[in-house]
Design a protein around this motif. Structure first.
Motif, PDB file in Angstrom:
ATOM      1  N   SER A 187      58.523  26.322 -22.660  1.00  0.00           N
ATOM      2  CA  SER A 187      58.470  26.671 -24.081  1.00  0.00           C
ATOM      3  C   SER A 187      58.792  25.493 -24.986  1.00  0.00           C
ATOM      4  CB  SER A 187      59.436  27.826 -24.372  1.00  0.00           C
ATOM      5  OG  SER A 187      60.752  27.529 -23.923  1.00  0.00           O
ATOM      6  N   GLU A 215      65.132  28.609 -14.159  1.00  0.00           N
ATOM      7  CA  GLU A 215      63.771  28.314 -14.602  1.00  0.00           C
ATOM      8  C   GLU A 215      63.277  26.992 -14.022  1.00  0.00           C
ATOM      9  OE1 GLU A 215      61.779  30.118 -16.744  1.00  0.00           O
ATOM     10  OE2 GLU A 215      63.183  31.780 -16.964  1.00  0.00           O
ATOM     11  N   LYS A 228      61.336  35.200 -16.836  1.00  0.00           N
ATOM     12  CA  LYS A 228      61.448  36.215 -17.883  1.00  0.00           C
ATOM     13  C   LYS A 228      60.440  36.073 -19.007  1.00  0.00           C
ATOM     14  CE  LYS A 228      65.014  38.027 -15.831  1.00  0.00           C
ATOM     15  NZ  LYS A 228      64.882  39.339 -15.147  1.00  0.00           N
ATOM     16  N   GLN A 229      59.756  34.911 -19.145  1.00  0.00           N
ATOM     17  CA  GLN A 229      58.908  34.716 -20.315  1.00  0.00           C
ATOM     18  C   GLN A 229      57.495  34.235 -19.976  1.00  0.00           C
ATOM     19  OE1 GLN A 229      60.754  32.512 -23.528  1.00  0.00           O
ATOM     20  NE2 GLN A 229      62.808  33.157 -22.940  1.00  0.00           N
ATOM     21  N   ASN A 287      56.615  29.499 -19.586  1.00  0.00           N
ATOM     22  CA  ASN A 287      55.779  30.523 -20.213  1.00  0.00           C
ATOM     23  C   ASN A 287      54.321  30.481 -19.736  1.00  0.00           C
ATOM     24  OD1 ASN A 287      54.825  28.256 -21.525  1.00  0.00           O
ATOM     25  ND2 ASN A 287      55.715  28.784 -23.516  1.00  0.00           N
ATOM     26  N   ALA A 291      62.243  27.896 -21.259  1.00  0.00           N
ATOM     27  CA  ALA A 291      61.783  28.780 -20.189  1.00  0.00           C
ATOM     28  C   ALA A 291      60.323  28.512 -19.867  1.00  0.00           C
ATOM     29  CB  ALA A 291      61.975  30.244 -20.603  1.00  0.00           C
ATOM     30  N   ASP A 338      56.444  43.057 -19.490  1.00  0.00           N
ATOM     31  CA  ASP A 338      56.861  42.905 -20.885  1.00  0.00           C
ATOM     32  C   ASP A 338      56.439  41.572 -21.491  1.00  0.00           C
ATOM     33  OD1 ASP A 338      58.097  45.407 -20.863  1.00  0.00           O
ATOM     34  OD2 ASP A 338      59.973  44.570 -20.085  1.00  0.00           O
ATOM     35  N   THR A 339      55.872  40.669 -20.681  1.00  0.00           N
ATOM     36  CA  THR A 339      55.543  39.337 -21.191  1.00  0.00           C
ATOM     37  C   THR A 339      54.116  38.896 -20.891  1.00  0.00           C
ATOM     38  OG1 THR A 339      56.386  38.271 -19.179  1.00  0.00           O
ATOM     39  CG2 THR A 339      57.945  38.586 -20.998  1.00  0.00           C
ATOM     40  N   LYS A 392      53.753  34.216 -19.861  1.00  0.00           N
ATOM     41  CA  LYS A 392      52.668  34.863 -20.591  1.00  0.00           C
ATOM     42  C   LYS A 392      51.303  34.602 -19.942  1.00  0.00           C
ATOM     43  CE  LYS A 392      54.951  34.613 -25.115  1.00  0.00           C
ATOM     44  NZ  LYS A 392      54.813  34.126 -26.514  1.00  0.00           N
TER      45      LYS A 392
END
Length: 260
Positions: free
Chosen positions: A110, A93, A157-158, A136, A134, A183-184, A160
């Protein structure tokens, strides 16, 4: 000055003393001495001066344009190089975050902190305090991110929030790659991305969690209202903002006229 023996050079007879001592002066004068000591002009100096009619006047501008294009390609290639191993040593990250920061983007972890240039001057890099967190949110407005760089971004992965406003090299391939964030990703801004077409926007229907899409002033999209309507039907809870700058200026102008 006493003239020495005669030497033949290039079909011309030159006195050796003149050649040794005064050749520079004779060349500057544009004259040579024959075998009898007479002075005459070289044959090429008698020809009319070339006017360069065979060279097109736009050649210089064309060459300059090619140089600028090559320079842009080099800048883009340099910006989208793979993240350095030293950056990845602190975690994936943080490595991708530093990769984006070198493009003058900003990233939000985050842990609640933004990293990047503060007030456009001081660079704040993520360190040990961000190892357990992570990315975001990414603010990549106007950077040189392209399809190769976006391949690294979608490995996060996160994420948004993703702001790609004004990125000249974001194209349909880049938008299709965003399926890895299905998915995010909830907010996406592709305002003023001139390389994006309807085909790229159509691939966004796979982002099932997307809630807000800004697609203002995309010149390659000829029917933005129709595309927005179809996309909103395909993705639940999605709202598309297609208000152009011209429409916004017209609205503000009308409001000023209405004001007492």
């Amino acid at each position: 000055m006493t003239i020495g023996r005669i030497s033949r050079i290039g079909g011309l007879y030159l006195p050796m003393a003149t050649l040794c001592r005064n050749c520079a002066m004779q060349v500057m004068k544009g004259r040579w001495l024959g075998s009898r000591g007479e002075s005459f002009l070289p044959q090429q100096s008698l020809q009319p001066r070339q006017r360069y009619h065979h060279i097109r006047l736009e050649t210089i501008s064309e060459v300059w344009q090619k140089i600028k294009e090559e320079f842009t390609i080099l800048k883009k290639a340099s910006a989208n190089r793979l993240p350095q191993s030293t950056d990845l040593a602190q975690g994936f990250e943080i490595g991708i975050a530093k990769f984006l920061l070198r493009m003058d983007a900003k990233v939000h972890f985050s842990n609640g902190k933004w990293y990047g240039k503060v007030d456009g001057k001081r660079m704040v890099w993520p360190g040990k305090e961000a190892i357990e967190f992570a990315v975001n949110a990414i603010d990549a407005r106007g950077v040189l991110l392209d399809q190769y760089g976006i391949q690294e971004v979608v490995k996060l992965k996160q994420v948004k929030f993703l702001n790609l406003e004004g990125c000249l090299h974001i194209n349909d391939v880049c938008l299709a790659s965003l399926v890895h964030l299905r998915d995010t990703l909830t907010h996406l801004n592709i305002n003023n991305c001139p390389s994006v077409t309807e085909n790229g926007i159509a691939t966004l229907h796979k982002l099932r969690k997307l809630e807000r899409l800004n697609m203002t002033d995309i010149p390659m999209v000829k029917h933005p209202k129709l595309v927005a309507s179809l996309l909103e039907d395909a993705v639940p809870n999605l709202r598309v903002n297609i208000i152009s700058h011209m429409a916004e200026q017209e609205r503000q102008r009308s409001e000023r006229h209405r004001a007492p």
